[in-house]
Design an enzyme around this catalytic site. Structure first.
Site, PDB file in Angstrom:
ATOM      1  N   MET A  96       0.817  -1.202   0.000  1.00 46.26           N
ATOM      2  CA  MET A  96       0.000   0.000   0.000  1.00 46.26           C
ATOM      3  C   MET A  96       0.856   1.260   0.000  1.00 46.26           C
ATOM      4  SD  MET A  96      -2.806  -1.170   2.804  1.00 46.26           S
ATOM      5  CE  MET A  96      -3.845   0.268   2.602  1.00 46.26           C
ATOM      6  N   HIS A 128      -8.855   1.801  -3.310  1.00 45.14           N
ATOM      7  CA  HIS A 128      -7.918   0.682  -3.403  1.00 45.14           C
ATOM      8  C   HIS A 128      -6.908   0.706  -2.264  1.00 45.14           C
ATOM      9  CE1 HIS A 128      -5.620  -2.465  -5.411  1.00 45.14           C
ATOM     10  NE2 HIS A 128      -4.525  -1.779  -5.125  1.00 45.14           N
ATOM     11  N   GLU A 129      -6.383   1.884  -1.958  1.00 40.06           N
ATOM     12  CA  GLU A 129      -5.334   2.000  -0.942  1.00 40.06           C
ATOM     13  C   GLU A 129      -5.855   1.752   0.469  1.00 40.06           C
ATOM     14  OE1 GLU A 129      -2.164   2.363  -1.397  1.00 40.06           O
ATOM     15  OE2 GLU A 129      -2.090   2.831  -3.534  1.00 40.06           O
ATOM     16  N   THR A 130      -7.110   2.103   0.730  1.00 39.88           N
ATOM     17  CA  THR A 130      -7.636   2.026   2.099  1.00 39.88           C
ATOM     18  C   THR A 130      -8.699   0.949   2.298  1.00 39.88           C
ATOM     19  OG1 THR A 130      -9.395   3.652   1.671  1.00 39.88           O
ATOM     20  CG2 THR A 130      -7.239   4.504   2.389  1.00 39.88           C
TER      21      THR A 130
END
Length: 281
Positions: A1, A144-146
């Site tokens: 991430m 997407h990242e979180t």
């Protein structure tokens, strides 16, 4: 991430001419700093330099006290962010996260809208369709990242993400610069200038990004405006390359790359715009 380091922006011959004129105006007071990271009362020009004259705060101004062409909700073309990012849109993303997610009570639409006021160039500078695509792209990457705004900080906190060669941004003792916030900003060389631009000690207190939702969104938008905004017209694939290209582009991790594309397509549908070309990298 973890967020990959963005490469140096390419500058055309025409841009070099304009940039040269801008630098000549530095005698009047502006301090040029490539890729911005400007003080809160200083503009970030369309070429990524700090200053206070019209060359910096006028047409194409990315952040700071822009005077024309930027326009948070009007001016410079683009989309009205507050009208596009409705409560239904924002909370619809959060609703996909589990009930036990720490981010559900951290990330809010009001925090995002408060943060985006500091970056009037976001979703502006082009047509309304282009503005909506940029909004869809930002939230696709944030999703997407979180994990749909589930995570505030990176799951694996063992890596300090300290690059000692970046002497301008020395790592503070005991601090780690792992991913935090909507775009999981990482590394000392991102926390340092982000903190300087936003107004917090990014090197000494990187955890501020995980404690203050407005700061979290400002940090994400700072990175976006300095490293991603300029490539949005090239297509969604270029934004993925700017954020995590070394790990996901060129066939390195097609599953992760395609997951981002899926979110982007979904949000473009919700916002009523075609996703455009060049979606992959």
């Amino acid at each position: 991430m973890a967020m990959a380091k963005a490469g140096a922006p390419r500058v055309s011959a025409a841009q070099l001419v304009t940039l040269g004129l801008s630098l000549l105006c530095a005698v009047a007071g502006p301090a040029a700093a490539q890729n911005c990271g400007c003080q809160p009362n200083v503009c970030c020009s369309k070429f990524g330099y700090c200053g206070t004259t019209d060359e910096y705060c006028g047409d194409g101004c990315q952040s700071g006290p822009c005077r024309s062409g930027g326009g948070g909700s009007s001016g410079g073309g683009g989309a009205n962010v507050a009208s596009v990012v409705t409560g239904s849109f924002f909370n619809g993303i959060k609703s996909q996260a589990g009930s036990g997610c720490e981010g559900k009570n951290f990330y809010t639409r009001s925090a995002f809208l408060s943060a985006v006021k500091a970056y009037p160039g976001f979703a502006h500078g082009g047509s309304q369709v282009q503005g909506k695509r940029e909004i869809a792209a930002f939230f696709a990457h944030a999703t997407h990242e979180t994990g749909h705004f589930c995570y505030i900080s990176e799951i694996n906190k063992s890596n300090a993400y300290c690059d000692p060669t970046k002497r301008q941004w020395p790592c503070a003792a005991g601090q780690k610069y792992y991913g935090r916030g909507p775009l999981q900003i990482s590394w000392n060389y991102n926390y340092g200038p982000a903190g300087r631009a936003i107004g917090f000690d990014g090197l000494g207190d990187p955890g501020r990004v995980a404690r203050d939702a407005v700061v979290a969104f400002k940090a994400a938008l700072w990175f976006w405006m300095n490293s991603v905004h300029g490539v949005v017209p090239q297509g969604f694939g270029a934004t993925t390359r700017a954020i995590n290209g070394a790990l996901e582009c060129g066939g390195n991790n097609p599953a992760q790359m395609n997951a981002r594309v899926g979110y982007y397509r979904q949000y473009c549908r919700q916002l009523g715009v075609d996703p455009g070309p060049n979606l992959t990298c």
